[in-house]
Structures are given as C-alpha cells and as structure tokens.
Design a protein around this motif. Structure first.
Motif, mmCIF file in Angstrom:
data_model
loop_
_atom_site.group_PDB
_atom_site.id
_atom_site.type_symbol
_atom_site.label_atom_id
_atom_site.label_comp_id
_atom_site.label_asym_id
_atom_site.label_seq_id
_atom_site.Cartn_x
_atom_site.Cartn_y
_atom_site.Cartn_z
ATOM 1 N N ARG A 381 60.587 36.949 30.588
ATOM 2 C CA ARG A 381 61.134 35.916 29.695
ATOM 3 C C ARG A 381 62.176 36.448 28.707
ATOM 4 N NH1 ARG A 381 58.659 30.993 29.628
ATOM 5 N NH2 ARG A 381 59.523 30.625 27.536
ATOM 6 N N PHE A 382 62.708 37.670 28.922
ATOM 7 C CA PHE A 382 63.809 38.131 28.071
ATOM 8 C C PHE A 382 64.650 39.153 28.818
ATOM 9 C CE2 PHE A 382 61.100 41.782 27.426
ATOM 10 C CZ PHE A 382 61.985 42.826 27.184
ATOM 11 N N ARG A 403 67.499 28.763 28.858
ATOM 12 C CA ARG A 403 67.439 29.913 27.968
ATOM 13 C C ARG A 403 68.190 29.661 26.669
ATOM 14 N NH1 ARG A 403 71.383 32.611 31.831
ATOM 15 N NH2 ARG A 403 73.354 32.912 30.710
ATOM 16 N N GLU A 405 70.061 32.093 23.373
ATOM 17 C CA GLU A 405 70.727 33.392 23.238
ATOM 18 C C GLU A 405 70.904 33.761 21.774
ATOM 19 O OE1 GLU A 405 73.410 33.221 27.344
ATOM 20 O OE2 GLU A 405 74.321 32.609 25.444
ATOM 21 N N GLN A 455 68.728 37.361 25.565
ATOM 22 C CA GLN A 455 68.412 36.079 26.196
ATOM 23 C C GLN A 455 66.895 35.917 26.246
ATOM 24 O OE1 GLN A 455 70.097 36.116 30.115
ATOM 25 N NE2 GLN A 455 72.214 36.280 29.402
ATOM 26 N N THR A 456 66.397 34.719 25.913
ATOM 27 C CA THR A 456 64.978 34.414 26.028
ATOM 28 C C THR A 456 64.824 33.053 26.675
ATOM 29 O OG1 THR A 456 64.931 33.448 23.805
ATOM 30 C CG2 THR A 456 64.333 35.771 23.990
#
Length: 481
Positions: A381-382, A403, A405, A455-456
């Motif tokens: 997830r990242f 996502r 950012e 990013q997540t």
C-alpha cells in the motif's frame, strides 16, 4: 570541401548485450559507460561541426523518442528530424526512408553519412581524414562503407575484402565475408587485405535511391509511401505504419552492398568499437598499471585485468583477475571477461522467468518527456519515488482513482496545481494530493526540479492515471505521467 553532409543517426536498437546496464527500455546508446556523455551524445558531438554537417536526422522508434530529444537538447545539438519507425524492419527500409526524406529536404545531390548511435569512436584527425575521403568518393558516385583496420582475429564482426585501388586511399569492395570462426578470423587477419565491416556509410542520395530502385524495389516503394504519408507529432515525424510495415525485413548489406558494382571502402585505422560486449568495453577503456578499467564507486585490492563499473552501490573487488563486475541499481553481473560475449544466454534465462523478466526490460530509473523517476522503495500500500523534472517541462493534468501522493521538494521550486489552485512549492516544503483530486506538477525554473514522492493507496500501478490534458499527446492508458 563540397556541400555539407547530412548525418543520419540510427538509434532504434534494443540490444541487451551489455546487461545489466543495457536493457530493452534503455539500450546502450542512451547510457553512460565510461565518462559523462552517452554513446548517442558522443555520436551527436561527432557531427556537430556546422561547417561540415547539416543538422542530423535521427532514426529511432517511438519508445525512445523523448530520450533522443532530451539527450540532444542536453548535448546542445539541434536536430533536423527525429524520424520514428512504427515497426522494426532492419537497416535497408530505415535508410531508404531516410534517403527519401533527405532528397526532399536537402535535394537529390545531397550526401548522407550513416552513423550508428552505439559505437565508440575516437574522433581525431585520422577519423575526419577518413570521413573526407569517403565524402569525395561518394561525390564521385560510389556507395562507400568504412572498413576498420583489424587489430585482432575478432569473430564478432563481418569482414570486407579489399578490391582494386580507386585512388585517394579508397578501394572497391571485392566481397563481404560473414562473421568467421576463430580459425578463419586468424586467416583473414594474416592475409592483410581484409577489414572489419563497421556498418557505417557515406552515400550519395541520388545514386543510393537509384540502386535501391534496381536491387530492392519493394524496400524503396514502401519507404517512399511511408514518407508520402509522414505525420508530424510534436517535435517528431512518424513514418506511415501500414506502408513501412510492408517493407521486407532486410539489412542494407544484403539488399544493396552485396549486389551493387559501385560499392567502395575506405580503410579506416581510427580507434573504433561497436561495444558489443563487456570485453570490448574493457579493451576501449583507460587501463591502470594492473590492467583494470573502473568507473564509479569502486575499490580494488589485488585485482588485475578486470572491468568494474558501478554508478550506484559501492563495489569492492579483492584478489581476482580477468573479471567483469557490472553493478546497476537493481542487479549485478559477475563473469569472466572472455565469456562476456555470451551474456545474451543469461539475459534469455532471466527473461524466461516471471520473477526476473523485469530485470531485462527496465531500470529502476525510467525516463519520460518531462524528466523521469527512480523507484526507491516499495511496500504493501505504499511506494517511494524520486522525481526529476527538466526546466520548463510539466507533467500531464491528471488524477488517480486509487492513490494519494505526498511531494517533498528537495531541489528547485515546483509549480503545483491542485484542483483550482496553483502554488509554488520550494525546497524543504511539501504538499499533499488527495486521492481523486485533479493535479499537475511543473518546473518553471532554470535548474532540474527534484522531489520525493510517497504514494499510498489500495492500487499503485502506473496505469492508474487519468490524463485530462497532456502536451505530449499521450492517452490516459499509457503508463506513467
């Protein structure tokens, strides 16, 4: 000196013989091996003298178009055209299309010099003397190739047998010889009248088109149709796909040079290598008193006759000899230098495995029309990337479904658009882009903009980009901003 020469640089190859640095998406012509300039940029520099050359035409494919444009810009060499091949069709169709374009833009009386973008050449007085001999022979109506003076019984090159002397140090071509085995290569070297086939040419355009019409009419017909339907695309020109795809897949050697009676060769004693293996890179490099060639972050102890390259991690080698040690961002190759011409077998094995195929295709660092990015860290997830944006460039106006950012500027000043708002973000400042929000990143400054992107989200694939506006003409489903 006659009219200026039109350089045609072939830059579409996707070879991986110099793995792990050279990969399908970043082949050797666009990489720095020994020194700060790429092989492509060194080729551009050899044709940068405006008293001798017109601005060059570069023949490449769509995947490399932005790399070609950016490396030419940073090398300070203006281009006449970046001609994009829609499909690979070997050298005869590519040169037929280039010659047709040269005839229309510079006149049929033009002379074009064909250069490979991935050769290492010492561009000294000897080299330019050979260029001038070739130009004069081409002006007299000959199709000219450069034959490199052999220094060893190499099996990786084709050979040219010298024919009758034509004057001015130029000879007719008696015949071409395929790549020999070791015993045959030793015979050719001992004979003294054979040269390595460099794949470099000087061609009078009108004569070359005439020979194509006689010996390879299908090649010429497809090339002319592809130029007739040429389409402009930003700073690029696209050959018509349907027309060009109809051309036979054949090299210029087989199509023309082995058939024409007017082929000539200039014996060329300048330093040259096609850098087809790590062994050839070692031979071309500046060796220390123990025979080692190094570049980048390297420490050697008790090591001899080795090639050690690393621009990222630090590599230390102790008590070894005759090795090639090549470290990229995500892979390391170690092998005997004498075996390095067989790296292709290793690459095929890597490409056959799902877990390693990516190592043959792309680097952690990828280049885009606006700059590029380096993947630094990935997790569930990242993921973390380093983005670099060329002065004056900007990414597409876009959004992501899955996502969010975070951007932290570490060098330069960014111009960030989020929704209806545009703001400057300076060094050591950060900004957050929520999931689904329209946004854009630009570099209005004079230096390269660098930032860290975190990013997540539930999905971080590069195809989660919806482009609302893009000055580079890319569609939403094309990976990466």
């Amino acid at each position: 000196m006659g009219e200026r020469i039109v350089p045609v640089i072939m830059a579409g190859g996707k070879g991986t013989r110099l793995w792990p640095l050279s990969r399908a998406a970043a082949p050797k012509q666009f990489l720095e091996f020994l020194g700060e300039a790429t092989l492509f940029q060194k080729t551009l520099q050899r044709v940068s003298a405006t008293e001798l050359y017109e601005p060059p035409i570069v023949v490449t494919n769509a995947d490399f178009r932005f790399m070609v444009a950016e490396q030419a810009r940073t090398a300070g060499v203006a281009l006449s055209s970046i001609l994009l091949e829609p499909v690979a069709r070997n050298t005869a169709p590519a040169l037929a299309a280039a010659a047709t374009l040269v005839a229309r833009r510079f006149g049929e009386g033009a002379i074009m010099q064909v250069l490979a973008s991935d050769h290492e050449i010492k561009a000294d007085r000897v080299y330019f003397d050979c260029v001038e001999k070739a130009r004069r022979a081409a002006a007299a109506g000959r199709l000219v190739t450069f034959g490199i003076t052999p220094t060893e019984p190499a099996t990786g090159y084709g050979y040219i047998e010298l024919g009758e002397a034509l004057g001015d140090g130029v000879h007719a071509v008696k015949r071409f010889v395929e790549k020999p085995d070791q015993a045959r290569a030793e015979e050719l070297l001992a004979a003294g009248n054979y040269l390595w086939n460099s794949g470099l040419f000087m061609l009078p355009v009108a004569v070359f088109l005439r020979e194509l019409r006689q010996y390879a009419p299908e090649v010429l017909e497809s090339a002319v149709a592809a130029i007739d339907n040429l389409k402009g695309d930003l700073d690029f020109e696209r050959l018509d796909a349907e027309s060009f795809a109809a051309a036979p897949n054949i090299s210029i050697d087989y199509a023309i040079f082995e058939k024409t009676p007017i082929a000539a060769v200039v014996p060329s004693p300048f330093a040259w290598s096609d850098l087809g293996s790590w062994d050839s890179v070692w031979k071309q490099g500046d060796r220390d008193d123990k025979g080692n060639v190094t570049d980048g972050k390297v420490t050697l102890i008790g090591t001899e006759n080795s090639l050690v390259l690393s621009k990222h991690i630090h590599v230390a080698v102790q008590g070894l000899a005759d090795l090639a040690v090549i470290a990229s961002e995500d892979a390391v190759y170690v092998g005997r230098i004498e075996d390095s011409q067989d790296v292709g077998r290793l690459v095929k094995q890597l490409a056959a495995e799902k877990s390693t195929v990516h190592l043959t295709e792309t680097h952690r660092t990828s280049y885009r029309p606006w700059g590029g990015f380096t993947s630094m860290l990935e997790g569930e997830r990242f993921q973390v990337k380093r983005l670099f944006v060329t002065p004056g460039k900007r990414l597409s106006l876009q959004r992501h479904h899955h996502r969010s950012e975070h951007w932290v500027v570490v060098r330069g000043t960014a111009e960030v658009t989020i929704g209806e708002r545009t703001m400057p973000v300076r060094e050591n400042e950060s900004v957050y882009i929520p999931q689904g929000e329209i946004h854009r990143l630009a570099n209005p400054g004079k230096i390269t903009l660098e930032l860290i992107e975190v990013q997540t989200g539930s999905y971080l694939g590069e195809d989660d980009i919806i482009r609302l506006e893009d000055e580079f003409g890319r569609e939403s489903e094309v990976p990466q901003a």
